[in-house]
Design a protein around this motif. Sequence first.
Motif, PDB file in Angstrom:
ATOM      1  N   ASN A   1       0.651  -0.760   0.025  1.00  0.00           N
ATOM      2  CA  ASN A   1       0.332  -0.156   0.230  1.00  0.00           C
ATOM      3  C   ASN A   1       0.729   1.337   0.300  1.00  0.00           C
ATOM      4  O   ASN A   1       0.642   2.467  -1.058  1.00  0.00           O
ATOM      5  N   ALA A   2       1.912   1.312   1.092  1.00  0.00           N
ATOM      6  CA  ALA A   2       2.871   2.525   0.521  1.00  0.00           C
ATOM      7  C   ALA A   2       3.535   2.349  -0.614  1.00  0.00           C
ATOM      8  O   ALA A   2       3.395   4.179  -0.486  1.00  0.00           O
ATOM      9  N   SER A   3       4.029   1.608  -0.960  1.00  0.00           N
ATOM     10  CA  SER A   3       4.767   1.731  -2.505  1.00  0.00           C
ATOM     11  C   SER A   3       3.944   2.862  -3.706  1.00  0.00           C
ATOM     12  O   SER A   3       3.824   3.611  -4.176  1.00  0.00           O
ATOM     13  N   SER A   4       1.676   2.419  -2.884  1.00  0.00           N
ATOM     14  CA  SER A   4       1.596   2.114  -4.369  1.00  0.00           C
ATOM     15  C   SER A   4       1.094   3.715  -3.885  1.00  0.00           C
ATOM     16  O   SER A   4       0.697   4.597  -4.641  1.00  0.00           O
ATOM     17  N   LEU A   5       1.013   4.081  -2.939  1.00  0.00           N
ATOM     18  CA  LEU A   5       0.887   5.743  -2.417  1.00  0.00           C
ATOM     19  C   LEU A   5       1.781   6.340  -2.923  1.00  0.00           C
ATOM     20  O   LEU A   5       1.553   7.824  -3.298  1.00  0.00           O
ATOM     21  N   ARG A   6       3.481   5.835  -3.029  1.00  0.00           N
ATOM     22  CA  ARG A   6       4.092   6.940  -3.538  1.00  0.00           C
ATOM     23  C   ARG A   6       4.143   6.481  -4.783  1.00  0.00           C
ATOM     24  O   ARG A   6       4.482   7.937  -5.781  1.00  0.00           O
ATOM     25  N   THR A   7       3.642   5.579  -5.289  1.00  0.00           N
ATOM     26  CA  THR A   7       3.928   5.664  -7.070  1.00  0.00           C
ATOM     27  C   THR A   7       2.604   6.498  -7.488  1.00  0.00           C
ATOM     28  O   THR A   7       2.834   7.346  -8.674  1.00  0.00           O
ATOM     29  N   ASN A   8       1.942   6.830  -6.691  1.00  0.00           N
ATOM     30  CA  ASN A   8       0.112   7.501  -7.740  1.00  0.00           C
ATOM     31  C   ASN A   8      -0.369   8.341  -5.813  1.00  0.00           C
ATOM     32  O   ASN A   8      -0.981   8.896  -5.975  1.00  0.00           O
ATOM     33  N   MET A   9       1.358   9.134  -6.196  1.00  0.00           N
ATOM     34  CA  MET A   9       0.745  10.944  -5.211  1.00  0.00           C
ATOM     35  C   MET A   9       0.236  11.585  -6.253  1.00  0.00           C
ATOM     36  O   MET A   9      -0.636  11.720  -7.251  1.00  0.00           O
ATOM     37  N   THR A  10      -0.891  12.371  -5.033  1.00  0.00           N
ATOM     38  CA  THR A  10      -2.319  13.203  -5.079  1.00  0.00           C
ATOM     39  C   THR A  10      -1.143  14.518  -5.890  1.00  0.00           C
ATOM     40  O   THR A  10       0.223  15.104  -5.957  1.00  0.00           O
ATOM     41  N   PRO A  11      -2.107  15.213  -6.605  1.00  0.00           N
ATOM     42  CA  PRO A  11      -1.081  16.660  -7.203  1.00  0.00           C
ATOM     43  C   PRO A  11      -0.883  17.575  -6.025  1.00  0.00           C
ATOM     44  O   PRO A  11       0.458  17.983  -5.567  1.00  0.00           O
ATOM     45  N   THR A  12      -1.673  17.556  -4.887  1.00  0.00           N
ATOM     46  CA  THR A  12      -1.342  17.909  -3.144  1.00  0.00           C
ATOM     47  C   THR A  12       0.535  17.744  -3.172  1.00  0.00           C
ATOM     48  O   THR A  12       1.507  18.447  -2.425  1.00  0.00           O
TER      49      THR A  12
ATOM     50  N   GLY B   1      -7.168  16.178   2.608  1.00  0.00           N
ATOM     51  CA  GLY B   1      -8.648  15.806   2.601  1.00  0.00           C
ATOM     52  C   GLY B   1      -8.877  16.660   2.949  1.00  0.00           C
ATOM     53  O   GLY B   1      -9.283  16.672   3.849  1.00  0.00           O
ATOM     54  N   SER B   2     -10.215  16.602   1.993  1.00  0.00           N
ATOM     55  CA  SER B   2     -11.487  16.608   3.006  1.00  0.00           C
ATOM     56  C   SER B   2     -12.689  16.141   3.748  1.00  0.00           C
ATOM     57  O   SER B   2     -12.752  16.217   4.907  1.00  0.00           O
TER      58      SER B   2
ATOM     59  N   GLU C   1       3.589  15.033  14.841  1.00  0.00           N
ATOM     60  CA  GLU C   1       3.135  15.189  13.749  1.00  0.00           C
ATOM     61  C   GLU C   1       2.691  16.680  12.917  1.00  0.00           C
ATOM     62  O   GLU C   1       1.354  17.639  14.081  1.00  0.00           O
ATOM     63  N   LEU C   2       2.509  16.930  12.050  1.00  0.00           N
ATOM     64  CA  LEU C   2       2.694  18.802  11.397  1.00  0.00           C
ATOM     65  C   LEU C   2       1.445  18.051   9.986  1.00  0.00           C
ATOM     66  O   LEU C   2       1.620  17.499   9.013  1.00  0.00           O
ATOM     67  N   ARG C   3       0.021  19.237  10.432  1.00  0.00           N
ATOM     68  CA  ARG C   3      -1.462  18.228   9.421  1.00  0.00           C
ATOM     69  C   ARG C   3      -1.486  19.758   9.022  1.00  0.00           C
ATOM     70  O   ARG C   3      -0.739  21.152   9.096  1.00  0.00           O
ATOM     71  N   PHE C   4      -1.978  19.736   7.680  1.00  0.00           N
ATOM     72  CA  PHE C   4      -1.904  21.240   6.363  1.00  0.00           C
ATOM     73  C   PHE C   4      -2.416  20.492   5.689  1.00  0.00           C
ATOM     74  O   PHE C   4      -3.210  19.850   5.420  1.00  0.00           O
ATOM     75  N   PRO C   5      -3.837  21.284   5.808  1.00  0.00           N
ATOM     76  CA  PRO C   5      -5.424  20.435   4.485  1.00  0.00           C
ATOM     77  C   PRO C   5      -4.511  21.584   3.667  1.00  0.00           C
ATOM     78  O   PRO C   5      -3.716  21.675   3.085  1.00  0.00           O
ATOM     79  N   ASN C   6      -5.103  20.013   2.153  1.00  0.00           N
ATOM     80  CA  ASN C   6      -4.720  20.583   0.826  1.00  0.00           C
ATOM     81  C   ASN C   6      -4.514  22.142   0.570  1.00  0.00           C
ATOM     82  O   ASN C   6      -3.634  22.398   0.443  1.00  0.00           O
TER      83      ASN C   6
END
Length: 133
Positions: free
Chosen positions: A12-23, A65-66, A91-96
């Motif tokens: 799952n982590a590998s897939s998330l790295r490959t398919n990053m969101t635009p943000t 994300g929302s 942990e730093l959290r930022f809204p997209n």
Amino acid sequence: MGLPRNNNLVKNASSLRTNMTPTEKRLWFGFLYEYSLHFRQQKIVGPYIVDFFCNKVRLSIELDGSQHYEEHHKKRDQIRTTYLEMLEIKELRFPNSAVWDNFEGVCETIHREAQRRRNDIVTRSVSLLSKKH
């Protein structure tokens, strides 16, 4: 100190790295990729995958994300934050939207926290060394 890791999350982590969101791409390629401290993408920490992680200063960055503002997600995020804090990870959290609307501000916040944590690590190390002598 090594971090706990759920090996069932590797695919799952590998897939998330490959398919990053635009943000995620904006923050990664616009700042973290060439930042002076090494950050990793989609790092497994225990039962979680954090968006970006710097082990040297034990700093996690999450882009929300929302869906993270729905009540059940808020509770899960708080449990996750508490778990990371128990491992001495900040942990730093930022809204997209912050990455798009205030990119420089997000980068500055990350930089300030990384430097603060880096200085804290140096101070603790010097303190421990002086106690040994």
